[in-house]
Structure formats: C-alpha cells, structure tokens
Motif scaffolding. Structure first.
Motif, short mmCIF file in Angstrom:
data_model
loop_
_atom_site.label_atom_id
_atom_site.label_comp_id
_atom_site.label_asym_id
_atom_site.label_seq_id
_atom_site.Cartn_x
_atom_site.Cartn_y
_atom_site.Cartn_z
N VAL A 140 -8.25 0.16 5.38
CA VAL A 140 -8.23 1.25 5.78
C VAL A 140 -6.45 1.32 6.22
CG1 VAL A 140 -8.06 2.92 7.88
CG2 VAL A 140 -10.20 1.94 7.16
N PHE A 141 -5.93 0.24 7.02
CA PHE A 141 -4.63 0.23 7.62
C PHE A 141 -3.81 -0.55 6.11
CE2 PHE A 141 -6.44 0.44 11.70
CZ PHE A 141 -5.97 1.75 11.97
N GLY A 142 -4.41 -1.63 5.51
CA GLY A 142 -3.48 -2.26 4.70
C GLY A 142 -3.22 -1.59 3.53
N GLY A 143 -3.98 -0.85 3.06
CA GLY A 143 -3.72 -0.13 1.76
C GLY A 143 -3.81 -1.14 0.52
N ASN A 144 -3.21 -0.60 -0.60
CA ASN A 144 -3.53 -1.53 -1.85
C ASN A 144 -2.68 -2.78 -1.68
OD1 ASN A 144 -4.27 -1.66 -4.36
ND2 ASN A 144 -2.42 -1.33 -5.19
N GLN A 145 -1.45 -2.89 -0.84
CA GLN A 145 -0.76 -3.94 -0.69
C GLN A 145 -1.60 -5.18 -0.07
OE1 GLN A 145 0.05 -1.05 0.52
NE2 GLN A 145 2.20 -0.90 1.15
N MET A 146 -2.47 -4.82 0.77
CA MET A 146 -3.35 -5.87 1.64
C MET A 146 -4.33 -6.44 0.42
SD MET A 146 -3.50 -7.30 4.53
CE MET A 146 -3.07 -6.35 5.91
N VAL A 147 -4.92 -5.52 -0.17
CA VAL A 147 -6.07 -6.12 -1.16
C VAL A 147 -5.43 -6.76 -2.16
CG1 VAL A 147 -7.81 -5.23 -2.89
CG2 VAL A 147 -7.56 -3.94 -0.59
N THR A 148 -4.13 -6.40 -2.44
CA THR A 148 -3.56 -7.34 -3.77
C THR A 148 -2.96 -8.58 -3.12
OG1 THR A 148 -2.88 -5.22 -4.62
CG2 THR A 148 -1.32 -7.28 -5.34
N LYS A 149 -2.47 -8.72 -1.84
CA LYS A 149 -2.22 -9.88 -1.19
C LYS A 149 -3.48 -10.87 -1.08
CE LYS A 149 2.24 -8.72 0.56
NZ LYS A 149 3.07 -8.83 1.77
N ILE A 150 -4.47 -10.26 -0.63
CA ILE A 150 -5.89 -11.25 -0.56
C ILE A 150 -6.32 -11.46 -1.71
CG2 ILE A 150 -8.21 -11.05 0.26
CD1 ILE A 150 -7.07 -9.42 2.50
N SER A 151 -6.18 -10.93 -2.87
CA SER A 151 -6.74 -11.24 -4.18
C SER A 151 -5.70 -12.23 -4.73
CB SER A 151 -6.63 -10.04 -5.12
OG SER A 151 -5.60 -9.26 -5.50
N GLU A 152 -4.51 -12.26 -4.47
CA GLU A 152 -3.35 -13.34 -4.74
C GLU A 152 -3.92 -14.68 -4.13
OE1 GLU A 152 0.38 -11.75 -4.37
OE2 GLU A 152 0.45 -10.46 -5.81
N ILE A 153 -4.27 -14.45 -2.92
CA ILE A 153 -4.71 -15.90 -2.20
C ILE A 153 -5.72 -16.54 -2.82
CG2 ILE A 153 -5.65 -16.71 -0.12
CD1 ILE A 153 -3.99 -14.62 1.40
N VAL A 154 -6.95 -15.90 -3.48
CA VAL A 154 -7.91 -16.65 -4.09
C VAL A 154 -7.91 -16.88 -5.44
CG1 VAL A 154 -9.38 -15.76 -2.19
CG2 VAL A 154 -9.09 -14.42 -4.30
N ARG A 155 -6.72 -16.26 -6.20
CA ARG A 155 -6.50 -16.65 -7.56
C ARG A 155 -5.73 -17.64 -7.68
NH1 ARG A 155 -3.21 -12.02 -9.89
NH2 ARG A 155 -4.08 -11.11 -8.20
N TRP A 156 -6.17 -18.47 -8.68
CA TRP A 156 -5.46 -19.65 -8.91
C TRP A 156 -4.48 -19.53 -9.91
CZ3 TRP A 156 -4.33 -22.46 -13.32
CH2 TRP A 156 -3.92 -23.79 -13.18
N SER A 183 4.76 0.59 6.48
CA SER A 183 5.23 -0.56 7.21
C SER A 183 4.47 -0.83 8.40
CB SER A 183 6.78 -0.71 7.41
OG SER A 183 7.31 0.02 8.17
N SER A 184 4.36 0.32 9.45
CA SER A 184 3.51 0.42 10.53
C SER A 184 1.98 0.29 10.34
CB SER A 184 3.68 1.46 11.43
OG SER A 184 3.46 2.81 10.77
N GLN A 185 1.61 0.86 9.17
CA GLN A 185 0.10 0.86 8.96
C GLN A 185 -0.08 -0.61 8.65
OE1 GLN A 185 -0.25 3.85 5.64
NE2 GLN A 185 -2.19 4.64 6.49
N TYR A 186 0.59 -1.15 7.68
CA TYR A 186 0.49 -2.42 7.23
C TYR A 186 0.57 -3.70 8.45
CZ TYR A 186 0.77 -6.71 4.41
OH TYR A 186 0.62 -7.78 3.69
N ARG A 187 1.25 -3.34 9.09
CA ARG A 187 1.54 -4.27 10.43
C ARG A 187 0.26 -4.16 11.30
NH1 ARG A 187 7.31 -2.76 11.24
NH2 ARG A 187 8.26 -4.37 9.89
N ILE A 188 -0.16 -3.03 11.60
CA ILE A 188 -1.71 -2.77 12.20
C ILE A 188 -2.78 -3.58 11.43
CG2 ILE A 188 -3.29 -1.17 12.80
CD1 ILE A 188 -0.89 0.83 13.54
N GLY A 189 -2.79 -3.41 10.13
CA GLY A 189 -3.71 -4.07 9.38
C GLY A 189 -3.67 -5.76 9.37
N VAL A 190 -2.50 -5.90 9.33
CA VAL A 190 -2.30 -7.46 9.66
C VAL A 190 -2.71 -7.93 11.18
CG1 VAL A 190 -0.55 -9.49 9.94
CG2 VAL A 190 -0.33 -7.78 7.94
N ILE A 191 -2.48 -7.17 12.13
CA ILE A 191 -2.97 -7.47 13.42
C ILE A 191 -4.74 -7.58 13.50
CG2 ILE A 191 -3.01 -6.49 15.89
CD1 ILE A 191 -0.24 -5.82 15.32
N CYS A 192 -4.98 -6.46 12.88
CA CYS A 192 -6.35 -6.61 12.88
C CYS A 192 -7.18 -7.45 12.19
CB CYS A 192 -6.97 -5.33 12.18
SG CYS A 192 -6.84 -3.55 12.97
#
Length: 168
Positions: free
Chosen positions: A140-156, A87-96
């Motif tokens: 680096v910070f977001g891990g697979n969760q960040m990549v998955t969420k970003i791909s969900e944003i652009v997928r219809w 969770s702390s890595q993910y939060r740092i990724g979101v802040i970045c």
C-alpha cells in the motif's frame, strides 16, 4: 491471464497464511491434551502465518505475486498497475516494515513475553496486526519502489571486489 497449478497452490498457501490465526481459535475445542493444544495454537498464531506466506510466495512465483498484489491493491482501492509512491508514502512503508520486523523479533528476546496478560489475551489481534503492517508497508505505502527493492534483495547478482590501489 491463465494461472498455473504451481501458482494456484502458492496462492492457497498465502491465503492459508492469512487465515491460520483463525485455526488457533478452533484448536482448544478439538480435545487434544494441553501440550499439543498449546503447540498448535502457538504455531497457528506465531510461526505458521509467516511459514505459509513464505512457502506460498516461493510456489506462486512472479505470476502469483502479481495476481495477489493486484487483488490486495484492488481491496484498498489502489490502481492495480505499478505506481510510484511519493517520499512520505515510502517512509511510512519503511516504518511499517521496520515495526513489523521489530514486533516479530522482539518477543523472542523477552522471557515470558507470551505469558503477559495483555499479550496472552490479545495474541490473535497482535498476530493479525503484525501481518497487516507488512502488507501495508510493502503493497500500500511502498508502491513499486518497495516491491522492486525487496526483489533486488533476494536476487543474486555477480559482484566484484574493488581493485586495490598499489602505492608507489
């Protein structure tokens, strides 16, 4: 893994996005007039990297993104396979990512921002720093969760409106 020509061209654009600020340093020595020199420097430092990265990601597709993602992870000493961020890595990724977004959008709303001496003298480093913020935040910070969420944003995906409840 064999890489297609389309993915190779896309990866080339991604690399061009990372090194285009260097071209901004070369432009003054080419002898163009002031208007063209200023326009080219602005493009290579401010808008060019983002355009090249976006175009490259569209051309590279999933195959190219996985290849680049593996190389970036290897560069930072991270495992190439997918990994979960705590969770702390993910939060740092979101802040970045939010800081990157702020630094990209904010200067457009401040008159004469690029004419400020501190910004003008360090524009190259500011451009590289903002691009690094995005890379750090997503890969680096977001891990697979960040990549998955970003791909969900652009997928219809089809979406249905909730049904209205009829009052009796």
């Amino acid at each position: 893994m064999k890489t297609s020509l389309k993915s190779k061209i896309g990866i080339t654009f991604v690399v061009l996005g990372f090194i285009s600020p260097v071209f901004g340093l070369i432009v003054p020595f080419l002898g163009f007039n002031t208007t063209i020199t200023t326009s080219l420097i602005t493009f290579f430092l401010v808008g060019g990297p983002e355009v090249f990265l976006l175009l490259g990601s569209f051309l590279a597709g999933k195959e190219g993104v996985k290849l680049v993602k593996g190389k970036v992870k290897k560069l930072f000493g991270l495992p190439e396979e997918d990994y979960a961020a705590n969770s702390s890595q993910y939060r740092i990724g979101v802040i970045c990512i939010l800081l990157w977004l702020f630094l990209i959008i904010f200067p457009g709303y401040v008159p004469h921002f690029f004419e400020m001496p501190l910004v003008r003298e360090n524009l190259f480093y500011l451009s590289i720093g903002t691009d690094l913020l995005l890379i750090l935040g997503v890969f680096v910070f977001g891990g697979n969760q960040m990549v998955t969420k970003i791909s969900e944003i652009v997928r219809w995906e089809p979406w249905k409106l909730p049904e209205k409840k009829v009052k009796n």
